[in-house]
Enzyme design. Sequence first.
Site, mmCIF file in Angstrom:
data_model
loop_
_atom_site.group_PDB
_atom_site.id
_atom_site.type_symbol
_atom_site.label_atom_id
_atom_site.label_comp_id
_atom_site.label_asym_id
_atom_site.label_seq_id
_atom_site.Cartn_x
_atom_site.Cartn_y
_atom_site.Cartn_z
ATOM 1 N N CYS A 125 6.015 10.150 -1.544
ATOM 2 C CA CYS A 125 6.989 10.319 -2.629
ATOM 3 C C CYS A 125 8.433 10.154 -2.150
ATOM 4 O O CYS A 125 9.222 9.422 -2.746
ATOM 5 C CB CYS A 125 6.788 11.652 -3.333
ATOM 6 S SG CYS A 125 7.071 13.133 -2.320
ATOM 7 N N HIS B 254 7.669 17.605 -4.231
ATOM 8 C CA HIS B 254 7.551 16.243 -4.764
ATOM 9 C C HIS B 254 8.911 15.767 -5.276
ATOM 10 O O HIS B 254 9.716 16.555 -5.785
ATOM 11 C CB HIS B 254 6.535 16.213 -5.908
ATOM 12 C CG HIS B 254 6.127 14.848 -6.326
ATOM 13 N ND1 HIS B 254 5.429 13.981 -5.506
ATOM 14 C CD2 HIS B 254 6.331 14.162 -7.495
ATOM 15 C CE1 HIS B 254 5.204 12.852 -6.141
ATOM 16 N NE2 HIS B 254 5.744 12.928 -7.339
ATOM 17 N N HIS C 3 7.282 7.298 -9.443
ATOM 18 C CA HIS C 3 7.062 8.090 -8.237
ATOM 19 C C HIS C 3 5.796 7.624 -7.546
ATOM 20 O O HIS C 3 5.020 6.815 -8.084
ATOM 21 C CB HIS C 3 6.996 9.583 -8.572
ATOM 22 C CG HIS C 3 5.858 9.967 -9.466
ATOM 23 N ND1 HIS C 3 5.122 11.113 -9.301
ATOM 24 C CD2 HIS C 3 5.304 9.353 -10.568
ATOM 25 C CE1 HIS C 3 4.192 11.207 -10.239
ATOM 26 N NE2 HIS C 3 4.280 10.151 -11.013
#
Length: 318
Positions: free
Chosen positions: A204, A259, A271
């Site tokens: 990520c 994240h 993402h």
Amino acid sequence: MPHCKLKIRFITLLFSLISAVSVMSQDTCWVQVRIPVACIRDGKGHSTEMTSQAIMGTPIMILEDDGGEWLHLKGPDGYEGYMNISSVARLSHKDMLNWRKMPRLVCTSLPEVKVYNTDDSKDSRSVVTELVNGSIVEGVLSDSDMTKVTLPDGRSGWVETASMSPIETWANQKFNADDILSTCYWLMGTPYLWGACSTKSVDCSGLVRVSYFAKGILMLRDARQQINIGKHIAPDDLKSLKPADLLFFSNTPDGRISHVAIYDKDGRYIHSSGLVKVNSMDCDDPDYSKRFYRGASRIDGMIPSEGIVPVYMHPWYF
């Protein structure tokens, strides 16, 4: 203030990494990545966890060399880890100083491009290596279709001219949210890999790094670091979000940041989670992702600032 002092001031502020003396110190030892993508691990061994990656041409400082197969290194973003000696070419103090002044080219192609051993053959048996987006090699851009380049380990070859840009041009780009998002969307479907940080695969925070580095902007490596850079946007201020803002999430309402994503528009973001994809912040949307949104950071207008440095200001590159 002279330009060289500005570079020193910013890199010291942004990464608390090195002083001007350490860049010029004859005691500092360096390597450069010599393969398309090199793994950075948390220990000495291929079985240890991969925590990050570095692409060809990245200048890296040696912190510890015990004469074995693994070097303890620090990258230009301050990230530390271990890399196998087969992945790097060593640079002396003089080599490093010379490299910073040499004519260099950066791969600006999003697809990987091949380096060939001749300028008139693209046969598979003529391949020397490949370059990924952001790779740095020595060379001068040619007026013809193919340009000769020298790799960090001294090998040479020919690459398509259209895929390369002078390092000064690449490093001095203006912020452009559409370009950053275009890089992300080009990577749609790219597999998630923990620690990965290239156009081949990303985690990520690696997606953030790759998409911003394509614009000549060096960012801190991990989501837990990236949340502390740029201009903070509160979780309840969704109307203020702009394209290319960084969005941060946790697995529980008060959990640690685990994240990061890149905002697009209309409550949607891109993402890397399993693969690079798009999800929604709207809980009624079928593409809603069940994570807890914890706020955002804006990079636009914050370059340079702590944790965000344009490459042209970084004394390891210039």
